[in-house]
Design an enzyme around this catalytic site. Structure first.
Site, PDB file in Angstrom:
ATOM      1  N   HIS A   1       0.826  -1.082  -0.127  1.00  0.00           N
ATOM      2  CA  HIS A   1       0.060  -0.089  -0.046  1.00  0.00           C
ATOM      3  C   HIS A   1       0.798   1.341   0.040  1.00  0.00           C
ATOM      4  CE1 HIS A   1      -4.059  -1.742   0.449  1.00  0.00           C
ATOM      5  NE2 HIS A   1      -3.159  -2.804   0.896  1.00  0.00           N
TER       6      HIS A   1
ATOM      7  N   ASP B   1       3.901   9.434  -0.955  1.00  0.00           N
ATOM      8  CA  ASP B   1       2.624   8.677  -0.408  1.00  0.00           C
ATOM      9  C   ASP B   1       2.270   7.658  -1.437  1.00  0.00           C
ATOM     10  OD1 ASP B   1       0.321   8.091   0.660  1.00  0.00           O
ATOM     11  OD2 ASP B   1      -0.305  10.138   1.023  1.00  0.00           O
TER      12      ASP B   1
HETATM   13  C1  GDG Z   1      -2.194   3.661   3.221  1.00  0.00           C
HETATM   14  C2  GDG Z   1      -0.924   4.614   2.221  1.00  0.00           C
HETATM   15  C3  GDG Z   1      -2.802   4.582   0.323  1.00  0.00           C
HETATM   16  C4  GDG Z   1      -8.941   9.646   7.460  1.00  0.00           C
HETATM   17  N1  GDG Z   1      -9.249  10.411   8.713  1.00  0.00           N
HETATM   18  C5  GDG Z   1     -10.743  10.035   8.909  1.00  0.00           C
HETATM   19  C6  GDG Z   1     -10.835   8.984   7.932  1.00  0.00           C
HETATM   20  N2  GDG Z   1      -9.933   8.811   7.125  1.00  0.00           N
HETATM   21  C7  GDG Z   1      -9.996   7.898   6.182  1.00  0.00           C
HETATM   22  C8  GDG Z   1      -9.618   8.417   4.772  1.00  0.00           C
HETATM   23  C9  GDG Z   1      -9.387   7.511   4.030  1.00  0.00           C
HETATM   24  C10 GDG Z   1      -8.210   7.018   4.715  1.00  0.00           C
HETATM   25  O1  GDG Z   1      -8.751   7.291   6.059  1.00  0.00           O
HETATM   26  C11 GDG Z   1      -6.910   7.291   4.520  1.00  0.00           C
HETATM   27  O2  GDG Z   1      -6.415   6.950   3.502  1.00  0.00           O
HETATM   28  P1  GDG Z   1      -5.022   7.330   2.865  1.00  0.00           P
HETATM   29  O3  GDG Z   1      -4.796   6.817   1.501  1.00  0.00           O
HETATM   30  O4  GDG Z   1      -5.190   8.817   2.589  1.00  0.00           O
HETATM   31  O5  GDG Z   1      -3.626   7.065   3.753  1.00  0.00           O
HETATM   32  P2  GDG Z   1      -2.830   6.019   4.716  1.00  0.00           P
HETATM   33  O6  GDG Z   1      -3.639   5.776   6.062  1.00  0.00           O
HETATM   34  O7  GDG Z   1      -1.537   6.502   4.905  1.00  0.00           O
HETATM   35  O8  GDG Z   1      -3.066   4.891   3.651  1.00  0.00           O
HETATM   36  C12 GDG Z   1      -1.678   5.302   1.152  1.00  0.00           C
HETATM   37  C13 GDG Z   1      -3.560   3.537   1.472  1.00  0.00           C
HETATM   38  O9  GDG Z   1      -2.913   2.999   2.478  1.00  0.00           O
HETATM   39  C14 GDG Z   1      -4.618   2.579   0.598  1.00  0.00           C
HETATM   40  O10 GDG Z   1      -3.893   1.878  -0.247  1.00  0.00           O
HETATM   41  O11 GDG Z   1      -3.497   5.205  -0.227  1.00  0.00           O
HETATM   42  O12 GDG Z   1      -0.807   6.026   0.347  1.00  0.00           O
HETATM   43  O13 GDG Z   1      -0.125   5.597   2.911  1.00  0.00           O
HETATM   44  O14 GDG Z   1     -10.211   6.643   3.468  1.00  0.00           O
HETATM   45  O15 GDG Z   1     -11.354   8.730   4.502  1.00  0.00           O
HETATM   46  N3  GDG Z   1     -12.253   8.580   7.911  1.00  0.00           N
HETATM   47  C15 GDG Z   1     -13.040   8.985   9.082  1.00  0.00           C
HETATM   48  N4  GDG Z   1     -12.682  10.002   9.755  1.00  0.00           N
HETATM   49  C16 GDG Z   1     -11.423  10.533   9.935  1.00  0.00           C
HETATM   50  O16 GDG Z   1     -11.137  11.377  10.793  1.00  0.00           O
HETATM   51  N5  GDG Z   1     -14.299   8.515   8.982  1.00  0.00           N
END
Ligand code: GDG
Length: 462
Positions: A164, A371
């Site tokens: 990821h 990222d």
């Molecule tokens: C890893 C990789 C890759 C966040 N804050 C809240 C919340 N979220 C949800 C978001 C989103 C998810 O969490 C975060 O996803 P990201 O992709 O931005 O980042 P990572 O957690 O670092 O994930 C990344 C991912 O894996 C998938 O392969 O894209 O590059 O680092 O869905 O919506 N959801 C709620 N409240 C929050 O305060 N409900």
């Protein structure tokens, strides 16, 4: 029917997987995307419960039924294992290494040994639960060696692995004294998945340098082992975010008591508190924009929504202090009786509220230093309506490969980012709509569902 067995460091709760909870929000990109696939597929999901125990390590996994098609199997870790395997090798060695922060990489033999032990324990706990026709899908950097340990136990069935986070270039990967151990582990899978072509190419380059095999796209072969290597860009369920934005009745301006003026602009940033997400760099670019464009003072607010993350790791404590210091500095310089330039929110929000932040802002500023993908960028696009905001996106995110019509920035370049932010705030309606449509097409093309299904199908064919 083939049963899908997913292995990831953490799993959702049984309540989140219960029937009727399909749309329930979960924090973390991995769990929300895998959940979409698992709920449509009979399956077993195995991971760490998140609990630490003083009991013996060899406790069998706890099996829970969610009431739906998915069974959960969780294991506890000892406090030592959690400190060395999770906080240590996973988050202080592999995380900075794979995100190309070599100076942050902590090289310690005891944490690597704990990583091996815990990966082995995942495999030995899972092995008795496996049936002949199962397909095993292992996720992410915490569990790279699980496939190899399953093979040692005699598992002959298919195993896939999806990373990821980014896969770094050979000059970075070779810093790790155990580079060969991890690569040999990766060779035990039938299918390896990465978000982008660049990470896939980095993997091939690293293999060429460290191991030396034969690349016959999409297969990499070393001796009698062959692994198929493909890209699978992860996505979201776009409808969910659009509906969620519509479901919330309170606007962000009302919620945060922002200046009551139609011309007042909102810039939103949403990130886990992590040094890879480039939050200090974003705050500096926002400040630089205010320095250079006095006409924007009093007329724009940056709403920075930050979720607590890995708050026991020293680097994360320092990052939080840095962010909070900068927020204080900028607000100290520019606030007046009617306006506070940065509104900093350090907590979790329900998904409807998050979607409303996206929807009500004029600019979404998603500017990680590095990222794997970044799902927030895609969620931002999905939550826009008829008067869409502008996505200012780091060129160092995996999402930038698909969202080519975003305003792409280099977050290390404060002046450049400040200027592009200013242009984004002034972008005319027709251009905003044109760019948003193109990005919405990309978000609709690769969804969470197509991502999961295509990996699953490819693994079946491997
Ligand atoms: C890893 C990789 C890759 C966040 N804050 C809240 C919340 N979220 C949800 C978001 C989103 C998810 O969490 C975060 O996803 P990201 O992709 O931005 O980042 P990572 O957690 O670092 O994930 C990344 C991912 O894996 C998938 O392969 O894209 O590059 O680092 O869905 O919506 N959801 C709620 N409240 C929050 O305060 N409900």
């Amino acid at each position: 029917m083939t049963r899908l067995v997913v292995v990831s460091n953490r799993v959702p709760s049984a309540a989140e997987l219960a029937p009727g909870q399909e749309g329930a929000a979960v924090v973390g990109g991995l769990v929300s995307a895998v959940k979409t696939l698992m709920l449509r597929q009979q399956g077993l999901w195995m991971g760490w419960s998140g609990r630490t125990t003083t009991r013996r390590r060899s406790d069998p996994p706890t099996i829970e039924l969610s009431g739906g098609p998915v069974e959960l199997a969780t294991i506890d870790l000892t406090l030592d294992e959690s400190n060395l395997y999770y906080l240590g090798f996973s988050n202080r060695t592999l995380w900075p290494l794979f995100h190309t922060f070599p100076e942050r990489v902590d090289v310690r033999h005891d944490t690597f040994r704990a990583y091996q032990r815990v990966n082995e324990r995942f495999a030995t706990s899972l092995f008795p639960l496996l049936g002949k026709n199962d397909l095993v899908w292992v996720h992410d950097y915490q569990l790279i060696l699980v496939g190899e340990y399953l093979r040692r136990l005699g598992w002959k069935g298919k195993i896939g692995f999806f990373l990821h986070i980014p896969f770094p270039s050979p000059d970075v990967f070779e810093i790790l004294p155990w580079a060969r151990d991890l690569l040999n582990g990766l060779l035990e899978y039938d299918l390896l998945g990465f978000h982008t072509q660049r990470y896939r190419q980095n993997f091939v380059d690293v293999m060429d340098r460290e191991v030396g095999g034969i690349w016959n796209d999409p297969h990499y072969a070393v001796g009698d082992r062959t692994v198929k290597v493909r890209k699978f860009p992860i996505g979201i369920e776009p409808g969910t975010f659009h509906d969620a934005a519509m479901a919330s009745t309170t606007s962000v301006s009302t919620e945060l008591s922002l200046p009551n003026d139609d011309d007042h602009k909102i810039v939103v940033g949403v990130d886990r508190l992590d040094y890879t997400k480039g939050i200090p760099e974003r705050l500096k670019a926002f400040e630089r924009m205010l320095d250079r464009h006095a006409n924007m003072r009093g007329r724009v607010t940056l709403v920075q929504v930050t979720q607590p993350s890995r708050s026991r790791v020293r680097e994360y404590i320092e990052e939080r202090e840095k962010v909070e210091r900068l927020v204080g500095q900028v607000n100290g310089r520019y606030s007046d009786a009617a306006w506070v330039p940065i509104r900093y929110l350090y907590r979790f929000f329900p998904q409807t509220q998050l979607a409303r932040f996206y929807h009500d802002s004029h600019v979404g500023m998603i500017t990680p230093l590095r990222d794997g993908m970044n799902l927030i960028a895609k969620e931002y696009i999905a939550a826009q309506g008829e008067d869409p905001g502008v996505l200012v996106l780091s060129k160092f995110s995996g999402a930038a490969v698909e969202l080519t019509e975003a305003t792409q920035v280099n977050p290390y370049d404060t002046d450049g980012t400040a200027e592009q932010l200013y242009q984004a705030l002034r972008m005319p309606h027709t251009e905003r709509v044109r760019r948003w449509r193109s990005q919405m097409n990309a978000v609709t093309e690769n969804t969470a569902r197509t991502w999961g299904e295509s990996f699953f199908q490819e693994l079946q064919l491997s």
